[in-house]
Design a protein around this motif. Structure first.
Motif, PDB file in Angstrom:
ATOM      1  N   VAL A 232     -24.428   6.233  15.958  1.00 38.51           N
ATOM      2  CA  VAL A 232     -24.950   7.552  15.587  1.00 38.51           C
ATOM      3  C   VAL A 232     -25.778   7.483  14.308  1.00 38.51           C
ATOM      4  O   VAL A 232     -25.280   7.072  13.256  1.00 38.51           O
ATOM      5  CB  VAL A 232     -23.789   8.555  15.374  1.00 38.51           C
ATOM      6  N   ASP A 233     -27.049   7.896  14.425  1.00 40.53           N
ATOM      7  CA  ASP A 233     -27.917   8.031  13.261  1.00 40.53           C
ATOM      8  C   ASP A 233     -28.096   9.524  12.982  1.00 40.53           C
ATOM      9  O   ASP A 233     -27.528  10.371  13.698  1.00 40.53           O
ATOM     10  CB  ASP A 233     -29.262   7.327  13.525  1.00 40.53           C
ATOM     11  N   MET A 234     -28.845   9.882  11.961  1.00 39.46           N
ATOM     12  CA  MET A 234     -28.893  11.299  11.580  1.00 39.46           C
ATOM     13  C   MET A 234     -30.283  11.911  11.645  1.00 39.46           C
ATOM     14  O   MET A 234     -30.423  13.123  11.866  1.00 39.46           O
ATOM     15  CB  MET A 234     -28.318  11.454  10.173  1.00 39.46           C
ATOM     16  N   GLU A 235     -31.334  11.090  11.492  1.00 37.19           N
ATOM     17  CA  GLU A 235     -32.685  11.660  11.438  1.00 37.19           C
ATOM     18  C   GLU A 235     -33.062  12.336  12.752  1.00 37.19           C
ATOM     19  O   GLU A 235     -33.916  13.229  12.766  1.00 37.19           O
ATOM     20  CB  GLU A 235     -33.707  10.567  11.103  1.00 37.19           C
ATOM     21  N   GLY A 236     -32.441  11.922  13.851  1.00 44.51           N
ATOM     22  CA  GLY A 236     -32.755  12.500  15.157  1.00 44.51           C
ATOM     23  C   GLY A 236     -31.781  13.580  15.610  1.00 44.51           C
ATOM     24  O   GLY A 236     -31.770  13.955  16.793  1.00 44.51           O
TER      25      GLY A 236
ATOM     26  N   ALA B 299     -23.586   5.444  11.665  1.00 46.88           N
ATOM     27  CA  ALA B 299     -24.581   4.417  11.336  1.00 46.88           C
ATOM     28  C   ALA B 299     -25.742   4.940  10.490  1.00 46.88           C
ATOM     29  O   ALA B 299     -26.856   4.442  10.566  1.00 46.88           O
ATOM     30  CB  ALA B 299     -25.111   3.785  12.625  1.00 46.88           C
ATOM     31  N   HIS B 300     -25.494   5.956   9.687  1.00 47.18           N
ATOM     32  CA  HIS B 300     -26.558   6.483   8.833  1.00 47.18           C
ATOM     33  C   HIS B 300     -26.119   6.510   7.368  1.00 47.18           C
ATOM     34  O   HIS B 300     -24.980   6.877   7.075  1.00 47.18           O
ATOM     35  CB  HIS B 300     -26.931   7.902   9.274  1.00 47.18           C
ATOM     36  N   GLY B 301     -27.035   6.205   6.477  1.00 43.76           N
ATOM     37  CA  GLY B 301     -26.797   6.363   5.030  1.00 43.76           C
ATOM     38  C   GLY B 301     -25.572   5.581   4.580  1.00 43.76           C
ATOM     39  O   GLY B 301     -25.523   4.360   4.721  1.00 43.76           O
TER      40      GLY B 301
ATOM     41  N   TYR C 281     -31.091   9.311  17.070  1.00 47.77           N
ATOM     42  CA  TYR C 281     -32.032   8.231  16.755  1.00 47.77           C
ATOM     43  C   TYR C 281     -33.449   8.794  16.536  1.00 47.77           C
ATOM     44  O   TYR C 281     -33.767   9.912  16.929  1.00 47.77           O
ATOM     45  CB  TYR C 281     -32.009   7.170  17.860  1.00 47.77           C
ATOM     46  N   HIS C 282     -34.301   7.972  15.916  1.00 44.37           N
ATOM     47  CA  HIS C 282     -35.648   8.402  15.511  1.00 44.37           C
ATOM     48  C   HIS C 282     -36.671   7.322  15.843  1.00 44.37           C
ATOM     49  O   HIS C 282     -36.316   6.149  16.016  1.00 44.37           O
ATOM     50  CB  HIS C 282     -35.666   8.666  14.000  1.00 44.37           C
ATOM     51  N   ALA C 283     -37.940   7.711  15.879  1.00 45.66           N
ATOM     52  CA  ALA C 283     -39.021   6.791  16.231  1.00 45.66           C
ATOM     53  C   ALA C 283     -39.210   5.727  15.143  1.00 45.66           C
ATOM     54  O   ALA C 283     -38.767   5.877  14.010  1.00 45.66           O
ATOM     55  CB  ALA C 283     -40.314   7.576  16.429  1.00 45.66           C
TER      56      ALA C 283
ATOM     57  N   SER D 205     -39.777   9.210  10.853  1.00 44.33           N
ATOM     58  CA  SER D 205     -39.832   7.898  11.513  1.00 44.33           C
ATOM     59  C   SER D 205     -39.854   6.781  10.474  1.00 44.33           C
ATOM     60  O   SER D 205     -40.520   6.883   9.442  1.00 44.33           O
ATOM     61  CB  SER D 205     -41.063   7.814  12.424  1.00 44.33           C
ATOM     62  N   HIS D 206     -39.086   5.735  10.741  1.00 44.85           N
ATOM     63  CA  HIS D 206     -39.012   4.564   9.863  1.00 44.85           C
ATOM     64  C   HIS D 206     -38.281   3.459  10.628  1.00 44.85           C
ATOM     65  O   HIS D 206     -37.725   3.707  11.703  1.00 44.85           O
ATOM     66  CB  HIS D 206     -38.257   4.880   8.564  1.00 44.85           C
ATOM     67  N   THR D 207     -38.281   2.241  10.069  1.00 42.94           N
ATOM     68  CA  THR D 207     -37.546   1.141  10.678  1.00 42.94           C
ATOM     69  C   THR D 207     -36.651   0.509   9.610  1.00 42.94           C
ATOM     70  O   THR D 207     -37.136   0.100   8.564  1.00 42.94           O
ATOM     71  CB  THR D 207     -38.520   0.096  11.260  1.00 42.94           C
TER      72      THR D 207
HETATM   73 ZN   LIG Z   1     -30.570   7.049   9.466  1.00 40.72          ZN
END
Ligand SMILES: [Zn+2]
Length: 268
Positions: A10-14, A62-64, A107-109, A119-121
């Protein structure tokens, strides 16, 4: 019944509604509101998986700082992996061969995606990450980690452009776009409507587990990392075996994908 363990990263930007970095940063007031929506979206995915026979669920925050999901508001059937282990598994920590499938929420691009939301990697210093010439968002990299333990990625939710990037890499993957970017703005679903779509999307994905192949590239793996700053390429070029391609790009070729994971862990 055969065991059907599901891994959720789990990410947060998306997450639905998120548009601003402050909304994803634990020291900001607006973050508290969005971590609740993040938790609810994970619960929707868990419900969809359980409806279709999931026997165990592991959720990887899985964020920050990886301590975003609210433990007592998470579905009681799930176990929650919090904080960073400081290992090359990063956003996929906890996955192994015993899982039947992986799911990505929020998730994000990839970096430099026009109209992508935040968006970032990886940590944000990478301009482009390529493996065997294929440019990858975090989703693609994490799908290769899942493939390393032979697990397919069957579902992603996030902005419309990560959904598109996911379908280009993983044929058959189920996607739910919870928002669409318009420059620095985005058009969102209602959070409750997004959760219903995620529940349904995960349920359909569960029915396709055997039809979606793990995201696999052929060894040897040639990684190329192009940075936004030459300083970072200067540093990464010192990694044992790494080769400087140009002012801002470093490359490494590995036979074993785990060696690629170690490389990105140190230079990403
Ligand atoms: Zn994130």
């Amino acid at each position: 019944m055969a065991s059907k363990k599901i891994f959720i990263s789990v990410d947060m930007e998306g997450i639905t509604g998120v548009i601003d970095w402050a909304e994803t940063e634990s020291d900001k007031a607006e973050y508290q509101y969005f971590r609740k929506i993040m938790t609810d979206e994970v619960n929707a995915a868990i419900e969809g998986a359980l409806e279709k026979g999931a026997t165990a669920i592991v959720v990887r925050d899985a964020h920050g700082n990886a301590k975003n999901i609210i433990p007592d508001q998470l579905h009681e059937k799930a176990r929650l992996l919090r904080a960073w282990a400081n290992s090359p598994w990063v956003m996929m920590e906890g996955i192994d061969e015993s899982f039947a499938a992986a799911i990505f929420i929020g998730y994000h691009a990839k970096a430099m995606t026009a109209q992508g939301t935040l968006s970032h990697t990886m940590r944000g210093d990478i301009f482009d990450l390529r493996v065997n010439g294929i440019s990858l968002p975090e989703l693609g990299w994490n799908a290769l980690i899942a493939n390393h333990v032979n697990v397919p990625v069957i579902f992603v939710s996030g902005d419309n452009l990560i959904c598109q990037q996911a379908r280009e890499l993983i044929p058959g993957i189920e996607t739910v776009a919870v928002k669409q970017g318009f420059g620095e703005a985005n058009l969102n679903l209602n959070p409750k409507a997004a959760q219903e779509k995620i529940r349904q999307g995960v349920a359909s994905a569960m029915e396709k587990i055997d039809k979606i192949a793990p995201f696999r590239l052929k060894a040897p793996y040639t990684m190329e990392i192009a940075y936004k700053k030459t300083r970072l390429a200067n540093q990464a070029a010192w990694y044992p075996g790494a080769e400087r391609k140009n002012d801002y790009t470093v490359s490494l070729t590995c036979e074993n994908f785990f060696d690629c994971m170690k490389f990105l862990y140190f230079v990403g």
